[in-house]
Design a protein around this motif. Sequence first.
Motif, PDB file in Angstrom:
ATOM      1  N   PHE A 236     -20.545  -5.743   6.065  1.00 47.79           N
ATOM      2  CA  PHE A 236     -20.549  -4.628   7.014  1.00 47.79           C
ATOM      3  C   PHE A 236     -19.130  -4.262   7.437  1.00 47.79           C
ATOM      4  N   GLN A 237     -18.295  -5.258   7.706  1.00 47.47           N
ATOM      5  CA  GLN A 237     -16.916  -4.960   8.097  1.00 47.47           C
ATOM      6  C   GLN A 237     -16.210  -4.165   7.011  1.00 47.47           C
ATOM      7  N   ALA A 238     -16.480  -4.495   5.751  1.00 44.11           N
ATOM      8  CA  ALA A 238     -15.864  -3.769   4.641  1.00 44.11           C
ATOM      9  C   ALA A 238     -16.376  -2.332   4.558  1.00 44.11           C
ATOM     10  N   VAL A 239     -17.677  -2.128   4.796  1.00 44.87           N
ATOM     11  CA  VAL A 239     -18.205  -0.773   4.685  1.00 44.87           C
ATOM     12  C   VAL A 239     -17.749   0.093   5.857  1.00 44.87           C
ATOM     13  N   PHE A 240     -17.490  -0.512   6.988  1.00 44.24           N
ATOM     14  CA  PHE A 240     -16.957   0.275   8.113  1.00 44.24           C
ATOM     15  C   PHE A 240     -15.606   0.886   7.739  1.00 44.24           C
ATOM     16  N   VAL A 241     -14.801   0.112   7.048  1.00 38.83           N
ATOM     17  CA  VAL A 241     -13.507   0.633   6.572  1.00 38.83           C
ATOM     18  C   VAL A 241     -13.748   1.704   5.513  1.00 38.83           C
ATOM     19  N   GLU A 242     -14.662   1.447   4.599  1.00 32.52           N
ATOM     20  CA  GLU A 242     -14.954   2.382   3.508  1.00 32.52           C
ATOM     21  C   GLU A 242     -15.441   3.728   4.044  1.00 32.52           C
ATOM     22  N   LEU A 243     -16.286   3.701   5.072  1.00 32.45           N
ATOM     23  CA  LEU A 243     -16.850   4.935   5.627  1.00 32.45           C
ATOM     24  C   LEU A 243     -16.057   5.474   6.814  1.00 32.45           C
ATOM     25  N   ASN A 244     -15.044   4.709   7.213  1.00 31.42           N
ATOM     26  CA  ASN A 244     -14.194   5.102   8.350  1.00 31.42           C
ATOM     27  C   ASN A 244     -15.025   5.276   9.624  1.00 31.42           C
ATOM     28  N   ILE A 245     -15.858   4.276   9.909  1.00 30.18           N
ATOM     29  CA  ILE A 245     -16.656   4.272  11.123  1.00 30.18           C
ATOM     30  C   ILE A 245     -16.554   2.889  11.770  1.00 30.18           C
ATOM     31  N   THR A 246     -17.126   2.765  12.938  1.00 34.19           N
ATOM     32  CA  THR A 246     -17.196   1.465  13.615  1.00 34.19           C
ATOM     33  C   THR A 246     -18.657   1.048  13.731  1.00 34.19           C
ATOM     34  N   LEU A 247     -18.870  -0.194  14.104  1.00 35.68           N
ATOM     35  CA  LEU A 247     -20.235  -0.671  14.330  1.00 35.68           C
ATOM     36  C   LEU A 247     -20.902   0.147  15.420  1.00 35.68           C
ATOM     37  N   ALA A 248     -20.166   0.426  16.487  1.00 36.44           N
ATOM     38  CA  ALA A 248     -20.739   1.191  17.601  1.00 36.44           C
ATOM     39  C   ALA A 248     -21.204   2.562  17.142  1.00 36.44           C
ATOM     40  N   VAL A 249     -20.422   3.202  16.285  1.00 32.99           N
ATOM     41  CA  VAL A 249     -20.792   4.526  15.770  1.00 32.99           C
ATOM     42  C   VAL A 249     -22.067   4.438  14.945  1.00 32.99           C
ATOM     43  N   PRO A 328     -26.878   4.883   0.348  1.00 34.04           N
ATOM     44  CA  PRO A 328     -27.467   6.064  -0.278  1.00 34.04           C
ATOM     45  C   PRO A 328     -26.368   7.104  -0.486  1.00 34.04           C
ATOM     46  N   GLN A 329     -26.683   8.187  -1.172  1.00 34.28           N
ATOM     47  CA  GLN A 329     -25.683   9.238  -1.366  1.00 34.28           C
ATOM     48  C   GLN A 329     -25.246   9.856  -0.049  1.00 34.28           C
ATOM     49  N   ASP A 330     -26.187   9.953   0.893  1.00 36.74           N
ATOM     50  CA  ASP A 330     -25.886  10.634   2.159  1.00 36.74           C
ATOM     51  C   ASP A 330     -25.633   9.641   3.282  1.00 36.74           C
ATOM     52  N   ALA A 331     -24.911   8.569   2.988  1.00 38.35           N
ATOM     53  CA  ALA A 331     -24.646   7.543   4.013  1.00 38.35           C
ATOM     54  C   ALA A 331     -23.779   8.119   5.130  1.00 38.35           C
TER      55      ALA A 331
END
Length: 331
Positions: A236-249, A328-331
Amino acid sequence: MTTLLMKRRRQLITYGAATLGGALFLPGCGGGGDDKTIGTQVNEAKSIMNQAESKPELSIFVEAVNACGLHDQLDSSGSNTAFAPTNDAFNALLAELKLSKDQLFADKTTLTAVIKFHILTRVLFTEAVVEGHAIDTMNGGFFKIDKENHVFKPTDGRNRVCTLIGRDVTALNGVLHTLDKVMLPANLDIVQTCEEQPEVAPQCDIAVQCIQAAGLTDTLKQPGPFTFFCPTDAAFQAVFVELNITLAVLLADTARCRRIMTCHMVPQRRFRREFTTDESVTTVQGTVIRVNASFQVVDVRGRVCNLTRPDVINTNGVVHLCDKVILPQDA
């Protein structure tokens, strides 16, 4: 009597081959290995219960079967398989559970569930075992058997591993195997596994939060069955960087969180080895993921996810810990 015994043995072999898609190979008959043949395992016409009763090291198992009212199941005609724990195995279980034998036997509901977990209502010789595939038991639970250095290793419903120390003792109504540990049925559902199971829970804090935020807790507590690819906290920490979001978001965006988390849910119970090479699998979200020859999950974006701890058994399915969040494509 000899003619009857030979006829029944042929029936058992035919039954096993038909039930298991022809996967039954008998040692000494082209199956390889140095095991005794079925012929040398049968010395007189006995039921499974008779065979167990003739072995002093299985006396507690025999006593438990009788206490649960299951004597006829293993003594009458039919097709059964019994995995019988030794007396040492039962004594070890009592120490593990901090119970006396009298206390265990007094709880007939629990004792019956445990004993039924060791009985199959079909014949399963070890040569017919498909490694890493689910084996359904009489009590409705399931376990799997893997093979390590020619040793058969069952994993029970609580992910405890035991060893077949005696196998393929053929009886008129099936086959008897001996275990060095008492197997236990599962007692945690998928959500509880992610929250409490010692191997899993320390890595699943974020996944549990996302399950709750997506409103999927009740779904993953239903009977299912489900397969849940559970991303670790590091994933999850890696995908937050990938999607440029935070857990809170992510937690605040219920719809987005649900789209992502349902990509990790398959409405079937599937151990890792039960996926075929390059199999396409439809998730609860509707996205199709692919399992490649290395048992890696490939999502619709072509991202590859490794199963870092596969085959964690639950009451309602299987959890596979994974090192990447499936998108998914629309993550």
